[in-house]
Design a protein around this motif. Structure first.
Motif, PDB file in Angstrom:
ATOM      1  N   GLU A   1       0.820  -1.396  -0.176  1.00  0.00           N
ATOM      2  CA  GLU A   1      -0.609  -0.114  -0.118  1.00  0.00           C
ATOM      3  C   GLU A   1       0.576   1.699  -0.152  1.00  0.00           C
ATOM      4  O   GLU A   1       0.546   2.275  -0.837  1.00  0.00           O
ATOM      5  CB  GLU A   1      -0.744  -0.022   1.032  1.00  0.00           C
ATOM      6  CG  GLU A   1      -1.682  -1.399   1.265  1.00  0.00           C
ATOM      7  CD  GLU A   1      -2.596  -1.285   2.246  1.00  0.00           C
ATOM      8  OE1 GLU A   1      -2.315  -1.098   3.071  1.00  0.00           O
ATOM      9  OE2 GLU A   1      -3.842  -2.056   2.307  1.00  0.00           O
ATOM     10  N   ALA A   2       1.855   1.230   1.295  1.00  0.00           N
ATOM     11  CA  ALA A   2       3.014   2.627   1.064  1.00  0.00           C
ATOM     12  C   ALA A   2       3.355   2.811  -0.467  1.00  0.00           C
ATOM     13  O   ALA A   2       3.881   3.463  -1.564  1.00  0.00           O
ATOM     14  CB  ALA A   2       3.915   2.595   1.352  1.00  0.00           C
ATOM     15  N   ALA A   3       3.584   1.607  -1.099  1.00  0.00           N
ATOM     16  CA  ALA A   3       4.695   1.835  -2.478  1.00  0.00           C
ATOM     17  C   ALA A   3       3.944   1.890  -3.510  1.00  0.00           C
ATOM     18  O   ALA A   3       4.154   2.382  -4.953  1.00  0.00           O
ATOM     19  CB  ALA A   3       5.429   0.126  -3.247  1.00  0.00           C
ATOM     20  N   GLN A   4       2.716   1.844  -3.280  1.00  0.00           N
ATOM     21  CA  GLN A   4       1.567   2.060  -4.488  1.00  0.00           C
ATOM     22  C   GLN A   4       1.100   2.828  -4.347  1.00  0.00           C
ATOM     23  O   GLN A   4       0.574   4.233  -4.772  1.00  0.00           O
ATOM     24  CB  GLN A   4      -0.483   1.311  -4.091  1.00  0.00           C
ATOM     25  CG  GLN A   4      -1.115   1.579  -5.721  1.00  0.00           C
ATOM     26  CD  GLN A   4      -2.397   1.179  -5.443  1.00  0.00           C
ATOM     27  OE1 GLN A   4      -1.927   0.315  -3.871  1.00  0.00           O
ATOM     28  NE2 GLN A   4      -3.346   0.658  -6.311  1.00  0.00           N
ATOM     29  N   ILE A   5       0.996   3.970  -3.156  1.00  0.00           N
ATOM     30  CA  ILE A   5       0.746   5.464  -2.609  1.00  0.00           C
ATOM     31  C   ILE A   5       2.245   6.592  -3.500  1.00  0.00           C
ATOM     32  O   ILE A   5       1.904   7.577  -3.351  1.00  0.00           O
ATOM     33  CB  ILE A   5       0.901   5.598  -1.044  1.00  0.00           C
ATOM     34  CG1 ILE A   5      -0.834   4.968  -0.901  1.00  0.00           C
ATOM     35  CG2 ILE A   5       0.861   7.395  -0.872  1.00  0.00           C
ATOM     36  CD1 ILE A   5      -0.577   5.407   1.248  1.00  0.00           C
ATOM     37  N   ASP A   6       3.341   5.672  -3.123  1.00  0.00           N
ATOM     38  CA  ASP A   6       4.183   6.124  -3.975  1.00  0.00           C
ATOM     39  C   ASP A   6       4.616   6.509  -5.380  1.00  0.00           C
ATOM     40  O   ASP A   6       5.284   6.586  -5.621  1.00  0.00           O
ATOM     41  CB  ASP A   6       5.646   5.866  -3.432  1.00  0.00           C
ATOM     42  CG  ASP A   6       5.999   6.602  -1.760  1.00  0.00           C
ATOM     43  OD1 ASP A   6       5.269   6.844  -1.389  1.00  0.00           O
ATOM     44  OD2 ASP A   6       6.791   5.423  -1.288  1.00  0.00           O
ATOM     45  N   GLY A   7       3.326   5.487  -5.875  1.00  0.00           N
ATOM     46  CA  GLY A   7       3.696   5.501  -7.499  1.00  0.00           C
ATOM     47  C   GLY A   7       4.674   4.338  -7.679  1.00  0.00           C
ATOM     48  O   GLY A   7       4.507   4.861  -8.802  1.00  0.00           O
ATOM     49  N   ALA A   8       4.832   3.394  -6.997  1.00  0.00           N
ATOM     50  CA  ALA A   8       5.554   2.339  -7.144  1.00  0.00           C
ATOM     51  C   ALA A   8       5.468   2.185  -8.692  1.00  0.00           C
ATOM     52  O   ALA A   8       4.281   1.338  -8.454  1.00  0.00           O
ATOM     53  CB  ALA A   8       6.836   1.865  -5.958  1.00  0.00           C
TER      54      ALA A   8
ATOM     55  N   ARG B   1       9.303  -2.261 -10.523  1.00  0.00           N
ATOM     56  CA  ARG B   1      10.103  -1.460  -9.048  1.00  0.00           C
ATOM     57  C   ARG B   1       9.607  -2.440  -8.081  1.00  0.00           C
ATOM     58  O   ARG B   1      10.410  -2.653  -6.760  1.00  0.00           O
ATOM     59  CB  ARG B   1      10.445   0.032  -9.099  1.00  0.00           C
ATOM     60  CG  ARG B   1      11.116   0.556  -8.232  1.00  0.00           C
ATOM     61  CD  ARG B   1      12.499   0.064  -8.288  1.00  0.00           C
ATOM     62  NE  ARG B   1      12.320   0.777  -9.673  1.00  0.00           N
ATOM     63  CZ  ARG B   1      13.784   1.266 -10.199  1.00  0.00           C
ATOM     64  NH1 ARG B   1      14.511   0.605 -10.085  1.00  0.00           N
ATOM     65  NH2 ARG B   1      13.582   2.391 -11.703  1.00  0.00           N
ATOM     66  N   THR B   2       8.520  -2.576  -7.938  1.00  0.00           N
ATOM     67  CA  THR B   2       7.609  -3.082  -6.803  1.00  0.00           C
ATOM     68  C   THR B   2       8.501  -4.774  -5.747  1.00  0.00           C
ATOM     69  O   THR B   2       8.757  -5.164  -5.114  1.00  0.00           O
ATOM     70  CB  THR B   2       5.965  -3.159  -6.517  1.00  0.00           C
ATOM     71  OG1 THR B   2       5.774  -2.097  -6.857  1.00  0.00           O
ATOM     72  CG2 THR B   2       5.961  -3.339  -5.238  1.00  0.00           C
TER      73      THR B   2
ATOM     74  N   ARG C   1      12.028  -3.943  -5.226  1.00  0.00           N
ATOM     75  CA  ARG C   1      12.556  -3.848  -3.940  1.00  0.00           C
ATOM     76  C   ARG C   1      11.382  -3.963  -2.933  1.00  0.00           C
ATOM     77  O   ARG C   1      12.109  -3.849  -2.035  1.00  0.00           O
ATOM     78  CB  ARG C   1      12.262  -2.163  -4.115  1.00  0.00           C
ATOM     79  CG  ARG C   1      13.413  -1.539  -5.232  1.00  0.00           C
ATOM     80  CD  ARG C   1      14.545  -1.524  -5.026  1.00  0.00           C
ATOM     81  NE  ARG C   1      15.855  -0.961  -6.242  1.00  0.00           N
ATOM     82  CZ  ARG C   1      15.923   0.217  -5.791  1.00  0.00           C
ATOM     83  NH1 ARG C   1      15.334   1.407  -4.750  1.00  0.00           N
ATOM     84  NH2 ARG C   1      16.965   1.429  -7.246  1.00  0.00           N
TER      85      ARG C   1
END
Length: 294
Positions: free
Chosen positions: A192-199, A203-204, A207
């Motif tokens: 959820e944090a990666a999606q908010i950051d636009g990854a 890349r998800t 990383r």
């Protein structure tokens, strides 16, 4: 007094449980220890053509150093191990990601994971028919695309890649099942944090997913390493170590020495050496798993 009585009751229950489980534990240890100890003892023996047995000391192990077939078998074993393990881990992770991302019906998931439930004898015979140079479906498909046919299992060049592909076909779903369990246990908050950051999805995976999955992947590698280093059934069914000695792994070589040439002492030394290699690989992967654990 009540605390003392409770402690005594717990101790008595532990003793009763230990007494009940002791026969099973002793039997299990004996079933494991006896073959190992007996094989170690056989490794120090020599057998004549008449079956006479005598103590040979370290002669069987010193013979390994100058035995070309041993070193050739070790090289074939390692080559097959590395190639098969890489294929199974790469495609196993990919299949696990597919099964995790797509909500597939249960019957489809069962079909994906069904190969590793097939007996190796059945899998070997099936692929022996498919890869037949004259009548097999594999060469028919190649020729339908305008490609030249291959000898597959009859070619010294292609036999190891072919056997690795057969084993990978059967056991990649097993690796995928292990990795799928690891995927389902990953914390969703990180994604959820990666999606908010636009990854991006790649890349998800690079990383987040892959680093978090590494302990699970190494666990799958440990489980497959034990089987791959003592690989026997598929090779014996499809090639019996041939053509020539192109697929003559240590397991196949030890089987031939013991049961075709009846040199039980030398065969035991070969198998104990292979056992040491298996233990070494497991210890190395265990150390790696500790290094990547999170």
């Amino acid at each position: 007094m009540s605390d003392t009585a409770a402690t005594l009751t717990q101790d008595r229950q532990k003793l009763e449980m230990a007494a009940l489980s002791a026969p099973a534990v002793v039997l299990t240890v004996a079933m494991i220890a006896f073959p190992v100890v007996y094989t170690i003892w056989l490794g120090f023996q020599t057998f004549s053509s008449t079956g006479k047995q005598s103590f040979a000391g370290l002669a069987n192990y010193s013979k390994l150093i100058s035995d070309y077939e041993f070193w050739h078998g070790l090289w074939i074993t390692i080559a097959l191990f590395v190639l098969s393990l890489v294929l199974q881990l790469v495609f196993g992770v990919w299949l696990a990601l597919v099964l995790h991302a797509k909500r597939l019906p249960g019957i489809v998931r069962s079909l994906f994971i069904s190969p590793f439930m097939m007996p190796p004898v059945v899998a070997g015979m099936m692929w022996l028919v498919i890869l037949d140079p004259s009548l097999g479906a594999a060469n028919y498909i190649l020729q339908s695309f305008g490609l030249p046919p291959s000898d597959w299992l009859a070619s010294p060049t292609w036999v190891i890649p072919t056997v690795a592909l057969i084993d990978s076909w059967q056991w990649t779903p097993y690796v995928a099942l292990i990795v799928l369990g690891g995927l389902q246990s990953l914390p969703p908050s990180v994604y959820e944090a990666a999606q908010i950051d636009g990854a991006s999805p790649f890349r998800t995976f690079q990383r987040i997913t892959l680093p978090l999955l590494l302990p699970t992947i190494v666990t799958a590698a440990i489980l497959r390493s034990v089987d791959l280093l003592r690989f026997f059934d598929i090779i014996y069914i499809t090639t019996q170590g041939g053509p020539g000695n192109a697929s003559n792994t240590l397991n196949i070589y030890g089987f031939r020495v013991g049961f075709e040439f009846f040199n039980i002492g030398y065969a035991s030394a070969l198998m104990l050496t292979l056992t040491a290699i298996v233990f070494g690989a497991v210890l190395a992967f265990n150390r790696l798993r500790g290094a990547v654990a999170w």
